[in-house]
Design a protein around this motif. Structure first.
Motif, PDB file in Angstrom:
ATOM      1  N   ASN A   4       0.844  -1.181   0.000  1.00 45.07           N
ATOM      2  CA  ASN A   4       0.000   0.000   0.000  1.00 45.07           C
ATOM      3  C   ASN A   4       0.881   1.233   0.000  1.00 45.07           C
ATOM      4  O   ASN A   4       2.101   1.140   0.036  1.00 45.07           O
ATOM      5  CB  ASN A   4      -0.962  -0.008   1.194  1.00 45.07           C
ATOM      6  CG  ASN A   4      -0.236  -0.120   2.517  1.00 45.07           C
ATOM      7  OD1 ASN A   4       0.529   0.769   2.885  1.00 45.07           O
ATOM      8  ND2 ASN A   4      -0.459  -1.214   3.246  1.00 45.07           N
ATOM      9  N   ASN A   5       0.263   2.379  -0.021  1.00 42.80           N
ATOM     10  CA  ASN A   5       1.003   3.627  -0.118  1.00 42.80           C
ATOM     11  C   ASN A   5       1.347   4.214   1.237  1.00 42.80           C
ATOM     12  O   ASN A   5       1.794   5.341   1.330  1.00 42.80           O
ATOM     13  CB  ASN A   5       0.190   4.645  -0.930  1.00 42.80           C
ATOM     14  CG  ASN A   5      -0.037   4.189  -2.360  1.00 42.80           C
ATOM     15  OD1 ASN A   5       0.854   3.590  -2.960  1.00 42.80           O
ATOM     16  ND2 ASN A   5      -1.213   4.461  -2.899  1.00 42.80           N
ATOM     17  N   HIS A   6       1.125   3.472   2.298  1.00 41.75           N
ATOM     18  CA  HIS A   6       1.329   4.006   3.644  1.00 41.75           C
ATOM     19  C   HIS A   6       2.320   3.163   4.441  1.00 41.75           C
ATOM     20  O   HIS A   6       2.301   3.176   5.656  1.00 41.75           O
ATOM     21  CB  HIS A   6      -0.008   4.061   4.384  1.00 41.75           C
ATOM     22  CG  HIS A   6      -1.083   4.792   3.643  1.00 41.75           C
ATOM     23  ND1 HIS A   6      -1.170   6.155   3.616  1.00 41.75           N
ATOM     24  CD2 HIS A   6      -2.105   4.334   2.875  1.00 41.75           C
ATOM     25  CE1 HIS A   6      -2.217   6.519   2.884  1.00 41.75           C
ATOM     26  NE2 HIS A   6      -2.806   5.442   2.427  1.00 41.75           N
ATOM     27  N   GLY A   7       3.189   2.403   3.790  1.00 39.51           N
ATOM     28  CA  GLY A   7       4.028   1.484   4.523  1.00 39.51           C
ATOM     29  C   GLY A   7       3.241   0.243   4.883  1.00 39.51           C
ATOM     30  O   GLY A   7       2.181  -0.024   4.335  1.00 39.51           O
ATOM     31  N   LYS A   8       3.748  -0.530   5.834  1.00 41.98           N
ATOM     32  CA  LYS A   8       3.080  -1.761   6.232  1.00 41.98           C
ATOM     33  C   LYS A   8       1.822  -1.457   7.039  1.00 41.98           C
ATOM     34  O   LYS A   8       1.716  -0.437   7.703  1.00 41.98           O
ATOM     35  CB  LYS A   8       4.038  -2.633   7.043  1.00 41.98           C
ATOM     36  CG  LYS A   8       5.264  -3.096   6.251  1.00 41.98           C
ATOM     37  CD  LYS A   8       4.865  -4.006   5.113  1.00 41.98           C
ATOM     38  CE  LYS A   8       6.080  -4.460   4.308  1.00 41.98           C
ATOM     39  NZ  LYS A   8       6.963  -5.360   5.069  1.00 41.98           N
ATOM     40  N   ASP A  49       6.149   1.043  16.372  1.00 40.52           N
ATOM     41  CA  ASP A  49       6.551   1.487  15.036  1.00 40.52           C
ATOM     42  C   ASP A  49       5.511   2.489  14.519  1.00 40.52           C
ATOM     43  O   ASP A  49       4.466   2.101  14.009  1.00 40.52           O
ATOM     44  CB  ASP A  49       6.672   0.302  14.081  1.00 40.52           C
ATOM     45  CG  ASP A  49       7.079   0.724  12.677  1.00 40.52           C
ATOM     46  OD1 ASP A  49       7.350   1.925  12.467  1.00 40.52           O
ATOM     47  OD2 ASP A  49       7.115  -0.137  11.789  1.00 40.52           O
ATOM     48  N   SER A  50       5.817   3.763  14.648  1.00 45.00           N
ATOM     49  CA  SER A  50       4.861   4.810  14.276  1.00 45.00           C
ATOM     50  C   SER A  50       4.585   4.852  12.778  1.00 45.00           C
ATOM     51  O   SER A  50       3.619   5.474  12.342  1.00 45.00           O
ATOM     52  CB  SER A  50       5.368   6.176  14.750  1.00 45.00           C
ATOM     53  OG  SER A  50       6.620   6.480  14.132  1.00 45.00           O
ATOM     54  N   SER A  51       5.422   4.189  11.966  1.00 45.50           N
ATOM     55  CA  SER A  51       5.197   4.186  10.523  1.00 45.50           C
ATOM     56  C   SER A  51       4.113   3.197  10.098  1.00 45.50           C
ATOM     57  O   SER A  51       3.621   3.252   8.971  1.00 45.50           O
ATOM     58  CB  SER A  51       6.496   3.855   9.771  1.00 45.50           C
ATOM     59  OG  SER A  51       6.835   2.482   9.914  1.00 45.50           O
ATOM     60  N   LEU A  52       3.723   2.295  11.003  1.00 43.06           N
ATOM     61  CA  LEU A  52       2.680   1.327  10.679  1.00 43.06           C
ATOM     62  C   LEU A  52       1.330   2.021  10.514  1.00 43.06           C
ATOM     63  O   LEU A  52       0.987   2.927  11.280  1.00 43.06           O
ATOM     64  CB  LEU A  52       2.535   0.287  11.792  1.00 43.06           C
ATOM     65  CG  LEU A  52       3.546  -0.841  11.901  1.00 43.06           C
ATOM     66  CD1 LEU A  52       3.146  -1.759  13.049  1.00 43.06           C
ATOM     67  CD2 LEU A  52       3.645  -1.621  10.615  1.00 43.06           C
ATOM     68  N   LYS A  53       0.558   1.571   9.542  1.00 47.81           N
ATOM     69  CA  LYS A  53      -0.837   1.979   9.462  1.00 47.81           C
ATOM     70  C   LYS A  53      -1.630   0.948  10.255  1.00 47.81           C
ATOM     71  O   LYS A  53      -1.656  -0.233   9.901  1.00 47.81           O
ATOM     72  CB  LYS A  53      -1.321   2.026   8.021  1.00 47.81           C
ATOM     73  CG  LYS A  53      -2.790   2.451   7.908  1.00 47.81           C
ATOM     74  CD  LYS A  53      -3.278   2.468   6.472  1.00 47.81           C
ATOM     75  CE  LYS A  53      -4.758   2.861   6.423  1.00 47.81           C
ATOM     76  NZ  LYS A  53      -5.301   2.843   5.048  1.00 47.81           N
ATOM     77  N   CYS A  54      -2.263   1.386  11.336  1.00 44.86           N
ATOM     78  CA  CYS A  54      -2.983   0.477  12.226  1.00 44.86           C
ATOM     79  C   CYS A  54      -4.472   0.815  12.195  1.00 44.86           C
ATOM     80  O   CYS A  54      -4.867   1.952  12.485  1.00 44.86           O
ATOM     81  CB  CYS A  54      -2.453   0.595  13.651  1.00 44.86           C
ATOM     82  SG  CYS A  54      -0.771  -0.039  13.841  1.00 44.86           S
ATOM     83  N   LEU A 276       6.382  -7.394  10.789  1.00 46.41           N
ATOM     84  CA  LEU A 276       6.060  -6.557   9.633  1.00 46.41           C
ATOM     85  C   LEU A 276       7.269  -5.755   9.174  1.00 46.41           C
ATOM     86  O   LEU A 276       7.356  -5.361   8.008  1.00 46.41           O
ATOM     87  CB  LEU A 276       4.907  -5.608   9.979  1.00 46.41           C
ATOM     88  CG  LEU A 276       3.505  -6.204   9.855  1.00 46.41           C
ATOM     89  CD1 LEU A 276       2.473  -5.294  10.519  1.00 46.41           C
ATOM     90  CD2 LEU A 276       3.140  -6.426   8.389  1.00 46.41           C
ATOM     91  N   ASN A 277       8.195  -5.515  10.088  1.00 44.48           N
ATOM     92  CA  ASN A 277       9.434  -4.818   9.752  1.00 44.48           C
ATOM     93  C   ASN A 277      10.537  -5.775   9.338  1.00 44.48           C
ATOM     94  O   ASN A 277      11.713  -5.412   9.340  1.00 44.48           O
ATOM     95  CB  ASN A 277       9.894  -3.976  10.945  1.00 44.48           C
ATOM     96  CG  ASN A 277       9.357  -2.562  10.881  1.00 44.48           C
ATOM     97  OD1 ASN A 277       9.736  -1.790  10.014  1.00 44.48           O
ATOM     98  ND2 ASN A 277       8.456  -2.225  11.785  1.00 44.48           N
ATOM     99  N   ASP A 278      10.139  -7.012   9.017  1.00 46.13           N
ATOM    100  CA  ASP A 278      11.075  -8.024   8.516  1.00 46.13           C
ATOM    101  C   ASP A 278      12.138  -8.431   9.529  1.00 46.13           C
ATOM    102  O   ASP A 278      13.210  -8.912   9.157  1.00 46.13           O
ATOM    103  CB  ASP A 278      11.745  -7.554   7.210  1.00 46.13           C
ATOM    104  CG  ASP A 278      10.731  -7.285   6.110  1.00 46.13           C
ATOM    105  OD1 ASP A 278       9.773  -8.074   5.992  1.00 46.13           O
ATOM    106  OD2 ASP A 278      10.874  -6.287   5.378  1.00 46.13           O
ATOM    107  N   LYS A 279      11.851  -8.244  10.824  1.00 45.77           N
ATOM    108  CA  LYS A 279      12.744  -8.777  11.852  1.00 45.77           C
ATOM    109  C   LYS A 279      12.543 -10.290  11.935  1.00 45.77           C
ATOM    110  O   LYS A 279      11.441 -10.794  11.701  1.00 45.77           O
ATOM    111  CB  LYS A 279      12.441  -8.143  13.209  1.00 45.77           C
ATOM    112  CG  LYS A 279      12.545  -6.622  13.216  1.00 45.77           C
ATOM    113  CD  LYS A 279      13.927  -6.144  12.834  1.00 45.77           C
ATOM    114  CE  LYS A 279      14.000  -4.619  12.850  1.00 45.77           C
ATOM    115  NZ  LYS A 279      15.308  -4.119  12.372  1.00 45.77           N
TER     116      LYS A 279
END
Length: 324
Positions: A4-8, A49-54, A276-279
């Motif tokens: 998507n256009n908002h990150g994970k 992770d503030s970049s996540l769209k929740c 979601l951050n591939d850890k």
């Protein structure tokens, strides 16, 4: 997974309730808040992770508390696009009483909760889930629904999985919400069969399946085709498995235990955020454990923001990394 256009993106399905928490071992002082198992997880994922769209998939009423919860979602940066409104049902309520060891007991008032009808409400408004990487739901979400709506939820999750969305499930067993062990087992197994990630608890499996140890859970989830899961096993800590192989065991030893409310929820949220951050699985378990250690040191489901920074610092020290 879908892009998507908002990150994970993480979507949690469940119920938000008014929380009345009684502290200091007295019924005279209560704090009012909002909480729910999958919602709690979503909030901690966003904090980590503030970049996540929740986003939250649920239903509320049009009562005063339902209106207030929308402000609560906004404050915690939770997208309410998938929150339906009911004109004849309200938001549910529960109370927590904490004993001197930090263990809690609950009382619920949720028979008229709008979340119990979320599937029909979303069907009426033709809700379409899109641009989601992981969907997370729990046994509590299943337990509040009618049998038809349970099946509708399973079919919704299955359709999303067919579209490339990963599915995560936590059984989070509440005996009073089921007609018996076989009833819960039936729906848990349906959920596990769809799950890419599972977060079972040894206590839950002992109560529902009669599983006496972690190996029993491993055998059962392997038989259902679940490839990745973390078993929350009390004093044994958290044991993570991928393709039937134990990849890490993380002891759980908080500095102090004030209130265990939302410990498992915070673990789930941060674990999913890390994945979601591939850890890798072991790193994700360490991050989730650091958050849960902090959460049990505070009262209530949603603890002060500063606890997240403490957890991140502990995690960095443990892993020897300068940045998450």
């Amino acid at each position: 997974m879908p892009q998507n256009n908002h990150g994970k993106s993480l979507l949690a399905i469940g119920e938000c309730m008014v929380e009345l928490a009684s502290f200091d071992h007295s019924e005279e002082l209560c704090r009012l808040g909002f909480a729910g198992d999958t919602l709690n997880a979503l909030i901690y994922a966003k904090r980590w992770d503030s970049s996540l769209k929740c986003a939250f998939y649920s239903a509320i009423g049009v009562d005063n508390f339902s209106n207030k919860v929308l402000s609560f979602f906004e404050r915690h940066e939770i997208d309410a696009e998938y929150v339906a409104r009911s004109r004849n049902r309200n938001i549910g309520l529960y109370s927590i009483v904490i004993d001197r060891e930090g263990e809690r007991s609950f009382d619920y008032w949720r028979e008229q909760s709008a979340a119990r009808s979320m599937m029909s409400l979303h069907q009426a408004r033709n809700t379409v889930i899109k641009d989601v990487d992981i969907i997370f739901f729990s046994g509590i979400a299943l337990s509040i629904m009618s049998e038809n709506d349970k099946q509708n939820l399973i079919e919704l999750v299955s359709a999303c999985k067919s579209g490339g969305v990963k599915i995560a499930f936590d059984p989070n067993y509440r005996p009073a919400m089921w007609s018996g062990h076989d009833h819960a087992k039936l729906w848990f197994d349906k959920a596990y069969q769809l799950s890419d990630i599972a977060l079972p608890g040894l206590d839950d499996h002992r109560a529902v399946y009669g599983h006496e140890n972690v190996n029993d859970i491993v055998d059962h989830l392997n038989s259902l085709g679940c490839r990745e899961f973390v078993v929350k096993a009390g004093k044994q800590g958290m044991l993570a498995y991928v393709d039937g192989v134990c990849v890490c065991q993380q002891p759980f030893k908080p500095e102090k235990q004030t209130d265990t409310t939302a410990a498992g929820d915070s673990f789930a949220g941060v674990y999913l955020a890390a994945r979601l951050n591939d850890k890798d699985v072991a790193t994700s378990v360490a991050a989730a454990d650091a958050m849960a250690r902090q959460v049990v040191q505070y009262h209530g489901a949603i603890v002060p923001q500063e606890s997240t920074e403490k957890a991140k610092n502990e995690f960095k020290q443990q892993c020897g990394k300068g940045e998450y």
